[in-house]
Design a protein around this motif. Sequence first.
Motif, mmCIF file in Angstrom:
data_model
loop_
_atom_site.group_PDB
_atom_site.id
_atom_site.type_symbol
_atom_site.label_atom_id
_atom_site.label_comp_id
_atom_site.label_asym_id
_atom_site.label_seq_id
_atom_site.Cartn_x
_atom_site.Cartn_y
_atom_site.Cartn_z
ATOM 1 N N GLY A 111 15.706 -4.233 13.402
ATOM 2 C CA GLY A 111 16.377 -2.674 13.603
ATOM 3 C C GLY A 111 16.251 -1.848 12.247
ATOM 4 N N ALA A 112 16.548 -2.544 11.319
ATOM 5 C CA ALA A 112 16.613 -1.891 10.077
ATOM 6 C C ALA A 112 15.262 -1.665 9.595
ATOM 7 N N ARG A 113 14.139 -2.466 9.908
ATOM 8 C CA ARG A 113 12.526 -1.993 9.807
ATOM 9 C C ARG A 113 12.327 -1.062 10.401
ATOM 10 N N VAL A 114 12.691 -1.241 11.633
ATOM 11 C CA VAL A 114 12.070 -0.044 12.648
ATOM 12 C C VAL A 114 12.670 1.312 11.981
ATOM 13 N N THR A 115 13.825 1.304 11.700
ATOM 14 C CA THR A 115 14.392 2.739 11.327
ATOM 15 C C THR A 115 13.901 2.930 9.988
ATOM 16 N N LEU A 116 13.582 2.107 9.320
ATOM 17 C CA LEU A 116 12.916 2.505 8.005
ATOM 18 C C LEU A 116 11.496 2.967 8.010
ATOM 19 N N ARG A 117 10.810 2.212 8.767
ATOM 20 C CA ARG A 117 9.581 2.697 9.276
ATOM 21 C C ARG A 117 9.455 4.239 9.724
ATOM 22 N N VAL A 118 10.415 4.662 10.738
ATOM 23 C CA VAL A 118 10.291 5.909 11.331
ATOM 24 C C VAL A 118 10.729 7.004 10.270
ATOM 25 N N ALA A 119 11.622 6.552 9.440
ATOM 26 C CA ALA A 119 12.342 7.437 8.293
ATOM 27 C C ALA A 119 10.911 7.753 7.421
ATOM 28 N N ILE A 120 10.279 6.546 7.170
ATOM 29 C CA ILE A 120 9.036 6.681 6.048
ATOM 30 C C ILE A 120 8.021 7.472 6.632
ATOM 31 N N VAL A 121 7.477 7.418 7.741
ATOM 32 C CA VAL A 121 6.580 7.969 8.579
ATOM 33 C C VAL A 121 7.104 9.635 8.652
ATOM 34 N N LEU A 122 8.113 9.925 8.932
ATOM 35 C CA LEU A 122 8.552 11.368 8.938
ATOM 36 C C LEU A 122 8.418 11.927 7.436
ATOM 37 N N LEU A 123 9.205 11.154 6.718
ATOM 38 C CA LEU A 123 8.756 11.520 5.231
ATOM 39 C C LEU A 123 7.480 11.565 4.641
ATOM 40 N N LEU A 124 6.675 10.721 5.089
ATOM 41 C CA LEU A 124 5.316 11.005 4.763
ATOM 42 C C LEU A 124 4.524 12.155 5.332
ATOM 43 N N GLN B 221 12.249 -1.486 2.668
ATOM 44 C CA GLN B 221 11.602 -2.068 3.563
ATOM 45 C C GLN B 221 11.155 -3.556 3.418
ATOM 46 N N ARG B 222 10.514 -3.813 2.179
ATOM 47 C CA ARG B 222 10.132 -5.134 1.998
ATOM 48 C C ARG B 222 11.363 -6.089 1.986
ATOM 49 N N VAL B 223 12.529 -5.671 1.742
ATOM 50 C CA VAL B 223 13.597 -6.854 1.729
ATOM 51 C C VAL B 223 14.447 -6.745 2.759
ATOM 52 N N SER B 224 14.141 -5.931 3.915
ATOM 53 C CA SER B 224 15.176 -5.994 4.912
ATOM 54 C C SER B 224 14.713 -7.162 6.109
ATOM 55 N N LEU B 225 15.820 -7.788 6.271
ATOM 56 C CA LEU B 225 15.417 -9.056 7.223
ATOM 57 C C LEU B 225 15.645 -8.620 8.574
ATOM 58 N N LYS B 226 16.445 -7.578 9.243
ATOM 59 C CA LYS B 226 16.646 -7.395 10.434
ATOM 60 C C LYS B 226 15.649 -6.503 11.155
ATOM 61 N N MET C 121 0.802 -1.086 0.018
ATOM 62 C CA MET C 121 0.165 -0.109 0.050
ATOM 63 C C MET C 121 0.998 1.302 -0.094
ATOM 64 N N LEU C 122 1.798 1.287 0.573
ATOM 65 C CA LEU C 122 2.976 2.329 0.911
ATOM 66 C C LEU C 122 3.629 2.799 -0.740
ATOM 67 N N LEU C 123 3.852 1.480 -1.156
ATOM 68 C CA LEU C 123 4.610 1.879 -2.528
ATOM 69 C C LEU C 123 3.422 2.387 -3.644
ATOM 70 N N ALA C 124 2.271 1.759 -3.429
ATOM 71 C CA ALA C 124 1.299 2.378 -4.393
ATOM 72 C C ALA C 124 0.993 3.785 -4.109
ATOM 73 N N SER C 125 0.939 4.096 -3.080
ATOM 74 C CA SER C 125 0.737 5.626 -2.448
ATOM 75 C C SER C 125 1.808 6.414 -2.929
ATOM 76 N N ALA C 126 3.124 5.940 -2.901
ATOM 77 C CA ALA C 126 4.154 6.605 -3.308
ATOM 78 C C ALA C 126 4.266 6.794 -4.668
ATOM 79 N N ILE C 127 3.857 5.988 -5.481
ATOM 80 C CA ILE C 127 3.965 6.126 -7.111
ATOM 81 C C ILE C 127 2.777 7.046 -7.345
ATOM 82 N N ALA C 128 1.599 6.652 -6.657
ATOM 83 C CA ALA C 128 0.443 7.692 -7.190
ATOM 84 C C ALA C 128 1.013 8.941 -6.519
#
Length: 109
Positions: A54-67, A47-52, A1-8
């Motif tokens: 901590g990386a997913r949490v960091t990406l989520r925080v960055a994504i929310v701030l950028l949104l 975020q889709r391919v991150s396995l750790k 859903m995030l990828l679709a909204s970013a492309i839109a």
Amino acid sequence: MLLASAIAGLALALYAYFTPLTGVTGTLGALAVIVACAVLAVLALAQRVSLKHGARVTLRVAIVLLLLATCFAALLLHRWWICVAMGVGLAGVVVETVRPAGTSHTARA
């Protein structure tokens, strides 16, 4: 859903930047929203391919701030539909965050 909204959001920002008489044609603000939406798409894929965890949490925080920053920029440009797309992306991040761990994308076979 995030990828679709970013492309839109990217498509809407490109339309506003290149179409005459939108009020933001060729402006730096519209270009900033284009770049922000492109970065959001890349972060969604990362975020889709991150396995750790901590990386997913960091990406989520960055994504929310950028949104939130992209929505604010879109509001300043009077591009309401871009802000709606960022809201949908934020809803996607919230759903993914509160979803039980057993239903994550890595658990699917």
